[in-house]
Scaffold this active site. Sequence first.
Site, PDB file in Angstrom:
ATOM      1  N   CYS A 382      -5.517  50.465   6.718  1.00  0.00           N
ATOM      2  CA  CYS A 382      -6.458  49.406   7.062  1.00  0.00           C
ATOM      3  C   CYS A 382      -7.709  49.410   7.888  1.00  0.00           C
ATOM      4  O   CYS A 382      -8.546  50.128   7.276  1.00  0.00           O
ATOM      5  CB  CYS A 382      -5.617  48.476   7.891  1.00  0.00           C
ATOM      6  N   HIS A 510      -0.997  47.835   4.880  1.00  0.00           N
ATOM      7  CA  HIS A 510      -0.235  48.506   5.552  1.00  0.00           C
ATOM      8  C   HIS A 510       1.347  48.732   4.910  1.00  0.00           C
ATOM      9  O   HIS A 510       2.116  48.184   4.892  1.00  0.00           O
ATOM     10  CB  HIS A 510       0.161  47.407   6.765  1.00  0.00           C
ATOM     11  N   GLU A 512       3.190  50.943   5.896  1.00  0.00           N
ATOM     12  CA  GLU A 512       4.409  51.193   6.944  1.00  0.00           C
ATOM     13  C   GLU A 512       5.193  49.980   6.900  1.00  0.00           C
ATOM     14  O   GLU A 512       6.635  50.458   7.042  1.00  0.00           O
ATOM     15  CB  GLU A 512       3.747  51.567   8.079  1.00  0.00           C
TER      16      GLU A 512
END
Length: 558
Positions: A382, A510, A512
């Site tokens: 990001c 993102h 993650e």
Amino acid sequence: MSAKYIFVTGGVVSSLGKGLAAASIGCLLETRGLRVNMQKFDPYLNVDPGTMSPFQHGEVFVTDDGAETDLDLGHYERYTHSKLTRENNWTTGRIYEQIITKERRGDYLGKTVQVIPHVTNEIKGAMKRAAVDVDVVIIEIGGTVGDIESLPFIEAIRQMRQELGRDNTVFVHLTLVPYIAAAGELKTKPTQHSVKELLSIGIQPDILLCRTDRFLSKDIKGKIALFCNVEEEAVITAKDVASIYEVPIGFHHEGVDRLVLKYLRIDAKEPDLSKWQDIVHRVYNPKDEVTIGIVGKYVEYEDSYKSLKEALVHGALAHNLKLNVQWIEAEGLETKDESYYEQLRHVDGILVPGGFGKRGIAGMLNGIRFAREQKVPYFGICLGMQTASIEFARDVCGLEDANSSEFDPATPHRVIYKLRELRGVEELGGTMRLGAWACKLEPGSLAARAYGQAEISERHRHRYEFNQEYREQMAASGLKFTGTTPDGTYIEIVELDPSEHPYFLGCQFHPEFKSKPLEPHPLFKAFVGAAYEYRKQRHQTKEHEEESIFLRPERVGN
Ligand code: GLN
């Protein structure tokens, strides 16, 4: 069969790991073949944590449907398969927002609107909506019992027991049993007080999870059982563990899942924990290690990067490696203090994570330039993708003072600018590009090879985007645009060519948020793999250099 409920409350102090405990119970029930859903109620007045500072609240976890939620939902997704949406996280603020909207619409037909029954009904309604197509709903109540803010939630779960009965509801209470070194003893008094507090609001806990640094003896368990009015076998040692992925296994050994099923009168098969055991085995038996430097601005508060850190752990475990994280304060890289650069020189991979605002950006750009020039594997997420694009524009394309209009509205080269769909929107709450969006990958790119597929879906949370007016010029200088939305509107991934750099990738989304210990995310696996290759190569070169020094003629012989 309609769904049954497990309510998880916490006492004594916060940060005992209530979210992890709830997630671990969910995990155990799933390994026994049950379908679970998980839900969290947060007592604060913000409508969601989206506008809260990472220092205040920690990470904001984003779901597929674009809800900005509490970081405990990240644990829920990592440990279970429950499909989380905005229905899975409620705050007092959001509950009241609904009630006030109804009141203004006249839905209450002239009645006085009150905490009981209107607020509690709204809470129970949300709980019941989570009970569709599952066997068990696990509901975590944020905060600690005794807080004024959490009272309506505690009252709502009391009413749930009243309505649904003993066989359909279980109360699990997480508490602390501290070891007092001066007395050489474990102390049960805080637990007794906490249970008393719960009892005063009408809730008798069924299971006590006692957070402690050592196993509770039979005597201690007996004492807690007696004072707190629970069965002795329901006093559980929730001992500190080195890896959070051990928690489900520890709970199983203590009988948590068996007890929950006993109280809920559910017949289920024995759990298959082999996959979790394998993860824990990897944690304790790594073949080697790898060090990732995270250049960020919230580094002194690790909760801000919860999912990120876990995703890196998953990536490392996938290669049987131990992960070391070197947190590097971005602002330190803006100074002449060499020690920050020294940190960069000792890591095997550099990562710039998400973030907002101008602070630390110059340091991040220095860190990225270092990664690009020194050919250290780089992963930008990001903000880390946006800053990588800015660094490339400035240092490779010669676009002086290129920037994001977020940090310098007057920049001559707005390589990153406000999302076109958000022009003119000034309100901050929920006004970002949020949630899951599809992305098309360029065949043969680092990303396409990592994912092994041509189209992916990833979660977003940003207000600025890459400005495609600069695409051609930057591509001509070697930046590759390897991921875009299927209609080409947004740039999602930038990379350097593997002939130029061993691994350099930035993504606007993102990744993650979607990584799990049992399903490590492809981009984290690829990045950690590249970092480990770099480490081995670095060590070889070092050995080689040391060897050649040793072999110098003057050093050989006497
Ligand atoms: N501040 C940047 C934006 O709003 C990056 C956001 C992020 O990293 N999550 O686009």
